[in-house]
Design a protein around this motif. Sequence first.
Motif, PDB file in Angstrom:
ATOM      1  N   THR A 252       0.834  -1.199   0.000  1.00  0.00           N
ATOM      2  CA  THR A 252       0.000   0.000   0.000  1.00  0.00           C
ATOM      3  C   THR A 252       0.868   1.249   0.000  1.00  0.00           C
ATOM      4  O   THR A 252       1.891   1.302   0.691  1.00  0.00           O
ATOM      5  CB  THR A 252      -0.919   0.020   1.233  1.00  0.00           C
ATOM      6  N   GLN A 282      -4.952   6.644  -1.571  1.00  0.00           N
ATOM      7  CA  GLN A 282      -4.325   5.352  -1.295  1.00  0.00           C
ATOM      8  C   GLN A 282      -4.278   4.494  -2.547  1.00  0.00           C
ATOM      9  O   GLN A 282      -5.243   4.439  -3.313  1.00  0.00           O
ATOM     10  CB  GLN A 282      -5.101   4.618  -0.197  1.00  0.00           C
ATOM     11  N   ASP A 284      -3.509   0.544  -3.471  1.00  0.00           N
ATOM     12  CA  ASP A 284      -3.303  -0.826  -3.000  1.00  0.00           C
ATOM     13  C   ASP A 284      -3.042  -1.711  -4.209  1.00  0.00           C
ATOM     14  O   ASP A 284      -3.857  -1.732  -5.150  1.00  0.00           O
ATOM     15  CB  ASP A 284      -4.533  -1.346  -2.260  1.00  0.00           C
TER      16      ASP A 284
END
Length: 305
Positions: A252, A282, A284
Amino acid sequence: MATTQKDTVKVDLGGRSVAVPKGGLYDRYRMATDLDEVARDPRVSSVDFFRELPKTKVDSPIGPTLTPNFYYRISTARLTMLAPSRAIRSRLPRELAPLEVAPGLGLISAMFFRYDVCDIDFYTEAAIGIAVKPARHGKLGFFDLVAALKNDHLDTYVLSLPVSTEIAQVRGHDGYGFPKWVTELDVDIDAHRTSARVANATGGTDLALSAATPAQTVYPGGERVSALTSYTTVDGAWHSTLNQTNVLSAGTALLPRDVRLQVGEGRMADDLRSLKPIRQIQLDVMTEGQAALHMPVPTSVQSRK
């Protein structure tokens, strides 16, 4: 590489004739895949995760089928963004509510998937999704929010879900109620770089992603299993679909910098623009994982005014 007509056979899915790779897993096993056969595939680390998930035969809009659908080697990328709750609500059915990280701010995602080995053979997929509160959930508690952000168990509503093969489109649309269509769709993910491109109806770019792959952490099989519940309507009734992911290698990046998201022209681009994303928060990326996608089941969804 494109599959030629001679390389395919026709199968019936709920009265629809669908082409699948000749000699592929679906052609040979019709979802009752031999796990020992899969274990011999060098791309598959192990099949132990699936030995603990027995399949059951169910009736569905695509005819009798076995569930779950097993994905033996997958890689995925999800770019999460903040968006105004007002814009999100304008795209959600009235029965669902956005998962808010702060008053007036919700979470949306652009997601890309590569399924190298699975029961319905290789395909790629992309999605624009909205994080929502669990159906029939009261006031969302702090720990519910934390769990969702960690992706231990996330609830979502999908606006668009293009795929690269006909069988994935028919199963996903007719069987699950997802907004799926077939298009040219490339997804390449390795330990260094993550890239994806979804083509629009004229061959141009609908949506594309390019990013440095976050540093990966390797997990023993079964140690980190996340869950995603998606809400759809099938024949006018609400259903929930559970997807369990066995994470084997993932990483991440918070507030990622080396990310280029190209929003072009097409159905995905229109859906993303309608949500008015504010900023990327974010990234991922899972370079290796496995999944079990269950058939949808009827669910009770609370009416909202």
